[in-house]
Design an enzyme around this catalytic site. Structure first.
Site, short mmCIF file in Angstrom:
data_model
loop_
_atom_site.label_atom_id
_atom_site.label_comp_id
_atom_site.label_asym_id
_atom_site.label_seq_id
_atom_site.Cartn_x
_atom_site.Cartn_y
_atom_site.Cartn_z
N ASP A 306 0.86 -1.17 0.00
CA ASP A 306 0.00 0.00 0.00
C ASP A 306 0.91 1.23 0.00
O ASP A 306 2.13 1.11 -0.13
CB ASP A 306 -0.96 0.00 1.20
CG ASP A 306 -2.30 0.63 0.85
OD1 ASP A 306 -2.36 1.86 0.72
OD2 ASP A 306 -3.28 -0.11 0.70
N HIS A 360 -3.11 3.95 -3.77
CA HIS A 360 -2.43 3.17 -2.73
C HIS A 360 -1.04 2.74 -3.19
O HIS A 360 -0.61 1.61 -2.95
CB HIS A 360 -3.27 1.95 -2.34
CG HIS A 360 -4.61 2.29 -1.78
ND1 HIS A 360 -4.79 2.68 -0.47
CD2 HIS A 360 -5.85 2.34 -2.36
CE1 HIS A 360 -6.08 2.93 -0.26
NE2 HIS A 360 -6.73 2.75 -1.39
N GLU A 431 -10.34 3.61 -4.93
CA GLU A 431 -10.09 4.89 -4.27
C GLU A 431 -9.06 5.76 -4.99
O GLU A 431 -8.17 6.36 -4.36
CB GLU A 431 -9.65 4.65 -2.81
CG GLU A 431 -10.74 4.00 -1.98
CD GLU A 431 -10.39 3.86 -0.53
OE1 GLU A 431 -11.28 4.08 0.31
OE2 GLU A 431 -9.23 3.53 -0.20
#
Length: 657
Positions: A306, A360, A431
Site C-alpha cells: 500500500d 495506494h 479509491e
C-alpha cells in the site's frame, strides 16, 4: 541432495582423521570396519534412490520431507477433583454437583452427544451422529490411501496435519498408558480424481464421511472426488474427537457412528489481510492460514502493499522492497511466498496476492528517477494529504509515464511465478483520487481527458494488457478489482469485460453498487463494509479526517449478513464473499482476536449458508454452542480468539439466551 552429499563427506572425513592420527588397527579389524562402512553406504544409496523415484509428479517434488513433531507437546494433568458434571436432559446439558455413585460426565462429552452436532461450519448435506462414544489414543489410528500422486503426496501431508490437530487436544503426557475402549481406528481415504492438485473455482470440494464401529474397532471412510474434499473430511473428523478430562484423568474420545455428506455453498470463501500498514511475520500468516483451514475458508487474499510500505521482495524489481519496506527484516522473500503457498495448499487454501494500483501506491514506487525510469508515482507524501488521498501517506501510479506499464508487466510476472496462481489475479483499483492526477500530470494529459475517469479507465486497460503479457499472452480467467467509481455506470461497461472481470463489492450493503453490477451481468465477490469489515469499531487512529467505520461488527452481524436473500440478489452471480481486515490498528499481536471467532461465523455463512429468521434475525442457541466449541478448537491450535460470553454461560447451556 546437499544433505546426502554432506553425510558422505562426513564419512570420508572420519576415515581421513583416523588415518591422520596414525591409529593402528589390526588387519582383521580394518577389514571388518571397511565391510561395515561399505554395507552402510550401499544401504544409504539404495534408500536415496528409492526416495528419489518414489514420486513421479512435479507437485509431489515441491514438498519437503514432513518434519516429525513431538507426540505430546503439552502436559496439563487434572490435578484437582472436579466439582461439576453434566447431564443431558434431551436438549441441553445441565450442570450438576458431582455426587458419590453417579458417573461424572464432562461438559465436552455431554455436548457431543446431546442435541447439537457441534460441527462447524454446519454441513450442507444430511448429518447423522450417534450418541455412543469411545476412548482411544492417537497411536491406535491407522491411515490408508491408495491415491497416486499428486493427490497421494497431498494426502500424506494432510494426514500429518490431522494427527497434529488430534495431539493439540491431548493434555496428559501419560494418557497412552491407560486402557481404551477400542483396539484400532482404521481411516480409509478415497480420492476418485488423484490428478487434481490445484484448487480452482470449479474444483469439487465435497466429501462423504462415515464412522462405523464393530466390536473393538472403528472404521472411518472419507470419500471425495478430489484431495480438497478429503482434506475437508479430515477437518470434520477432527471435530468428532475431543479430550475427555473425566475419563481416567484424561483420554481422547470420539463418536462411534456418524455419517456426514457435505459441500460448499460458494466456491470463493475468502479472507483478506493487509500487511502493508503493519507488517506481520510469516509465522503469523501461517497462524491465520491454520484458522482458515479449520473453518474451510479457501482463499487468502493478501493485500501485501500500500502507500505506507512495500514489503514484497520482487526478484526482477528488488528496488520496490529496498525503498518501500519498513526495514530489511520486515520483508517477504520469494522463498517466504512459495513456502506460504505450499503451507496453504495442503490446508485447502490458495493465495491471491494484491499489489494495489493505481492508488495506494506511494512507498516503494519512488526509485524510478534513480534507474532512468522517470517518476513512477505522483503525489507521494503530498500535503495536505486529505486533498489527495484517503489517509496518509498519499501516492498514485503515474499514468503519464509509459515505463509504468513495463514495470507492471515485470511485477505481475514475478507475482505469477511466486504464487503459481493463474486463475485468479487481483489488481486492486480502488479509491483513485482524481485531484492528485489533475494537479500532477502534464498539460497534454489535462487537455486530452475532460473526464479523468477515462484516464483511470485507460490506465486499467493498459494494466490488464500488462497482466496478459506477463501471463505469456493468455488472459487470466478471473481478474478481481475493488468496486469504485470506475465500476459504476456508465464507466463499468466501457472498461471492464464482464466475461473475466469480477468486482469485489466493498461498499455498504445499502448502496446500489452490488445490485447494479449484478443487473449489468457482472460476477461479484461481496465484502460489504457494514457487515464484513473486521477492522471497524476501534475509533479513529488520528485526530483529523474520517477513519473510523463504527460500530464494531459483532460475530452476530457477520453471521446474519445474507444479502442474496435479504436484497434479492441473483445468487448465481455471487462468486462468494470475503471478510476484510485492514491493519491500521492491528498487528500480529492482535490479529487472532480480530479475526476469530468472527471469521468462523463468516465461514459458516459461506460454506452452508444456513437459513435465518428473517423477521427477528435472532440466532439459535445451537449456533452459539457450536461456535463456542469451534472457538475452543482454535484455542487448542494455539490461536487466541476473542471470548464469546462469560464461561458461566458455557457451563450452563440455555441459561444465557
Amino acid at each position: 541432495m546437499k544433505k546426502n552429499i554432506s553425510i558422505w563427506l562426513l564419512c570420508e572425513a572420519i576415515l581421513y582423521e583416523d588415518h591422520k592420527r596414525g591409529l593402528r588397527m589390526k588387519h582383521y579389524d580394518l577389514k571388518r570396519a571397511l565391510l561395515i562402512f561399505s554395507l552402510f553406504c550401499i544401504i544409504f544409496f539404495v534408500v536415496l534412490f528409492w526416495q528419489q523415484n518414489s514420486s513421479v509428479d512435479e507437485v509431489a517434488q515441491l514438498f519437503p520431507v514432513y518434519k516429525k513433531v513431538p507426540l505430546i507437546r503439552k502436559e496439563r494433568k487434572l490435578s484437582y477433583q472436579p466439582q461439576w458434571h453434566w447431564h443431558c436432559n434431551g436438549k441441553h446439558c445441565e450442570r450438576q454437583r458431582i455426587t458419590a455413585g453417579v458417573p461424572a460426565v464432562s461438559l465436552w462429552t455431554c455436548s457431543m452427544s446431546c442435541g447439537s452436532t457441534q460441527l462447524w461450519p454446519q454441513p450442507s448435506g444430511p448429518v447423522t451422529l450417534g450418541s455412543r462414544t469411545a476412548t482411544f489414543n492417537h497411536e491406535q489410528m491407522v491411515f490408508k490411501s491408495e491415491a497416486r500422486d499428486p493427490a497421494g503426496t497431498l494426502i500424506r501431508h494432510a494426514v500429518e496435519i490431522f494427527k497434529n490437530k488430534v495431539l493439540d487436544y491431548v493434555q496428559d503426557v501419560n494418557y497412552t498408558a491407560h486402557e481404551t475402549d477400542v483396539g484400532k481406528i482404521l481411516v480409509h481415504l478415497h480420492v476418485r480424481l488423484p490428478d487434481v492438485a490445484k484448487l480452482r473455482l470449479d474444483t469439487d470440494e465435497s466429501y462423504h464421511l462415515t464412522v462405523k464401529s464393530k466390536t473393538k474397532e472403528i472404521y472411518v471412510n472419507i470419500t471425495a472426488n478430489t484431495f480438497f474434499g478429503v482434506r475437508h473430511g479430515l477437518e470434520t473428523l477432527s471435530q468428532l474427537i475431543w479430550w475427555d478430562e473425566y475419563s481416567k484423568n484424561g483420554m481422547l474420545r470420539m463418536i462411534k457412528n456418524a455419517s456426514v455428506k457435505d459441500y460448499p455453498a460458494f466456491p470463493y470463501r475468502g479472507l483478506m489481510l493487509d500487511t502493508a500498514r503493519n507488517y506481520m511475520s510469516v509465522d503469523t500468516l501461517k497462524r491465520v492460514l491454520v484458522g482458515m483451514s479449520a473453518n474451510k475458508l479457501n482463499i487468502f487474499h493478501w493485500h501485501i502493499s500500500d502507500s505506507q510500505s512495500f514489503p514484497l521482495i520482487l526478484p526482477r524489481l528488488p528496488k520496490f522492497a529496498k525503498v518501500g519496506s519498513y526495514s530489511p527484516d520486515m520483508t517477504y522473500s520469494p522463498e517466504d511466498v512459495k513456502d506460504l503457498v505450499l503451507f496453504a495448499l495442503v490446508r485447502g487454501i490458495r493465495i491471491v496476492i494484491e499489489i494495489d494500483t493505481p492508488a495506494h501506491a506511494g512507498s516503494g514506487w519512488t526509485w524510478g528517477p534513480d534507474e532512468n525510469m522517470g517518476e513512477l508515482a505522483v503525489c507521494v507524501n503530498k500535503q495536505p494529504w486529505m486533498l489527495y488521498c484517503g489517509e496518509p501517506p498519499c501516492g498514485q501510479v503515474n499514468p503519464d509515464n509509459p515505463k509504468v506499464y513495463e514495470v507492471l508487466e515485470t511485477l505481475y510476472k514475478d507475482v505469477l511465478d511466486m504464487t503459481k496462481e493463474d486463475e485468479l489475479f487481483h489488481i486492486g483499483g480502488d479509491e483513485v483520487n482524481l485531484e492528485c492526477w489533475q494537479d500532477s500530470l502534464s498539460v497534454a494529459t489535462q487537455k486530452k481527458y475532460g473526464d479523468f475517469h477515462d484516464l483511470w479507465g485507460d490506465f486499467t486497460l493498459k494494466a490488464l494488457d500488462s497482466l496478459k503479457k506477463a501471463n505469456g499472452g493468455k488472459v487470466i480467467p478471473y481478474v478481481l478489482v475493488w468496486s469504485s467509481n470506475l465500476t459504476k455506470r456508465p464507466y463499468v461497461s466501457k472498461y471492464f469485460n464482464k466475461s473475466n472481470i469480477v468486482v469485489q463489492s466493498w461498499g455498504s450493503s445499502q448502496w446500489p453498487d452490488t445490485i447494479d453490477l449484478i443487473q449489468d451481468g457482472y460476477k461479484v465477490i461481496i465484502s460489504h463494509v457494514d457487515a464484513w469489515y473486521l477492522d471497524c469499531g476501534f475509533g479513529r487512529w488520528r485526530e483529523t479526517g474520517d477513519a473510523a467505520c463504527d460500530p464494531y461488527r459483532t460475530w452476530q452481524t457477520v453471521y446474519n449478513h445474507r444479502p442474496w436473500i435479504q436484497q434479492g440478489i441473483n445468487k448465481k452471480q455471487v462468486m462468494g464473499g470475503e471478510i476484510c481486515l485492514w491493519s491500521e490498528q492491528v498487528d500480529e499481536t492482535s490479529v487472532d482476536a480480530r479475526l476469530w471467532p468472527r471469521g468462523a461465523a463468516f465461514a459458516e455463512r459461506m460454506w452452508s449458508d444456513p437459513a435465518l429468521d428473517m423477521n427477528t434475525f435472532s440466532i439459535t442457541e445451537d449456533v452459539y454452542l457450536r461456535l463456542n466449541s469451534q472457538r475452543d478448537r482454535l484455542v487448542a491450535k494455539g490461536l487466541r480468539p476473542e471470548a464469546m460470553w462469560p464461561q458461566w454461560c458455557l457451563q450452563n447451556p440455555g441459561m444465557c439466551l
